[in-house]
Design a protein around this motif. Structure first.
Motif, short mmCIF file in Angstrom:
data_model
loop_
_atom_site.label_atom_id
_atom_site.label_comp_id
_atom_site.label_asym_id
_atom_site.label_seq_id
_atom_site.Cartn_x
_atom_site.Cartn_y
_atom_site.Cartn_z
N GLY A 1 -1.68 -0.01 8.24
CA GLY A 1 -1.45 0.69 6.99
C GLY A 1 -0.33 0.11 6.15
N ARG A 2 0.60 -0.64 6.77
CA ARG A 2 1.68 -1.28 6.05
C ARG A 2 2.30 -2.35 6.96
NH1 ARG A 2 5.12 1.12 3.31
NH2 ARG A 2 6.92 -0.21 3.67
N LEU B 1 0.89 -7.80 1.01
CA LEU B 1 0.92 -6.45 1.58
C LEU B 1 2.18 -5.70 1.14
CD1 LEU B 1 -0.27 -6.96 5.28
CD2 LEU B 1 -1.64 -6.41 3.27
N ALA C 1 -3.35 -4.82 7.71
CA ALA C 1 -3.31 -3.78 6.67
C ALA C 1 -4.22 -2.61 7.02
CB ALA C 1 -3.69 -4.38 5.32
N ASN D 1 2.32 -4.52 -2.52
CA ASN D 1 1.34 -3.51 -2.95
C ASN D 1 1.40 -2.22 -2.15
OD1 ASN D 1 0.11 -5.07 -5.03
ND2 ASN D 1 -0.93 -6.28 -3.46
N GLN D 2 2.17 -2.18 -1.07
CA GLN D 2 2.20 -0.96 -0.25
C GLN D 2 3.17 0.07 -0.83
OE1 GLN D 2 3.17 -2.72 3.51
NE2 GLN D 2 5.36 -2.87 3.11
N ASN D 3 3.08 1.26 -0.33
CA ASN D 3 3.93 2.36 -0.80
C ASN D 3 4.54 3.08 0.41
OD1 ASN D 3 5.14 4.28 -2.44
ND2 ASN D 3 3.31 5.58 -2.53
N GLN E 1 7.10 0.40 -1.55
CA GLN E 1 7.02 -1.04 -1.74
C GLN E 1 8.15 -1.74 -0.99
OE1 GLN E 1 8.10 -2.81 -5.64
NE2 GLN E 1 5.97 -3.49 -5.75
#
Length: 252
Positions: A81-82, A128, A77, A131-133, A135
């Motif tokens: 970053g994703r 991960l 993460a 919660n990531q964008n 999603q």
């Protein structure tokens, strides 16, 4: 405008199917997180990817150890970053052992790697992806044709692979609200060091011992890339890929 970067993680990436999948995913444009217990084979996979012009990073972890897994995915993460794709591949083989000779330690070791490891890595990736964008993401579990039909005297391996099918279906259902797709690839006799014994003969359902056909592991890697590259509105829920003439379909 350049295409958005894609990030994938592969467990058991130091050899066999995991290495082949990681190399093919990198060739398809993914930056790949290489996860496995031993750092040296992961570095060899990273070098093979780099030589071909791809990108990968090494994240040593024992998939059966919760702290190791959570630490590895936390680093993913931070550095990537994703995470768009997890190929939940790590597992251990278990040869034919009569039930009366099974030890509890042997059972627990197979379950820890083949089942608990799948759960721990799926959970870490799920956190991960949720919660990531933007999603969402995709989890591909490495099942086995043993998820459908067992080999003789393989109760622990067969039980874990049947259980992986349950994990896949549960994640495919529970992932709907979060744009997380889950699928399973059931692989039969890919040509790796783990299946060398197939060419010498393995125990069959009728009690005989016979050699079995294998397929180039590249075919498996290409299938995984296809599954990983689909838009999240589409999902290959289950795929079986096998050597055409291996004794899976039919009676033996």
């Amino acid at each position: 405008m350049s295409a958005p970067k894609k990030f994938a993680a592969v467990t058991g990436a130091g050899s066999g199917i995991g290495r082949a999948a990681a190399i093919s995913l990198a060739a398809a444009g993914f930056t790949v997180a290489l996860i496995g217990r031993r750092e040296e084979p992961l570095l060899e996979t990273k070098e093979a990817i780099a030589v071909a012009g791809g990108k990968a990073e090494v994240f040593p972890a024992d998939v059966a150890d919760e702290a190791w897994v959570d630490r590895a995915f936390s680093r993913i993460a931070q550095e990537f970053g994703r995470l768009d794709v997890l190929f939940n591949n790590a597992g251990r083989n278990a040869g034919a052992v009569p039930l009366e000779e099974y030890s509890l330690d042997f059972w627990n070791d197979v379950v820890a790697t083949n089942l608990t490891g799948v759960f721990l890595c799926a959970r870490a990736a799920w956190r991960l992806m949720k919660n990531q964008n933007p999603q969402g993401g995709r989890i591909i579990n490495n099942g086995s044709i043993s998820a459908h039909s067992p080999r003789p005297q393989t109760i622990a391996y067969s039980a874990t692979k049947h259980a992986v099918s349950g994990i896949t279906k549960s994640l495919a259902l529970d992932g709907r609200p979060f744009n997380i797709a889950c699928s399973q690839i059931d692989i039969g006799n890919a040509a790796t060091s783990l299946t060398d014994r197939m060419t010498r003969g393995v125990l069959q359902a009728d009690g005989t011992t016979a050699p079995e056909a294998r397929m180039d592991v590249t075919h498996v890697a290409n299938a995984i890339v296809h599954m990983a590259s689909l838009p999240l509105e589409a999902n290959v829920l289950n795929m079986t890929i096998m050597a055409t003439t291996m004794p899976f379909v039919g009676r033996g």
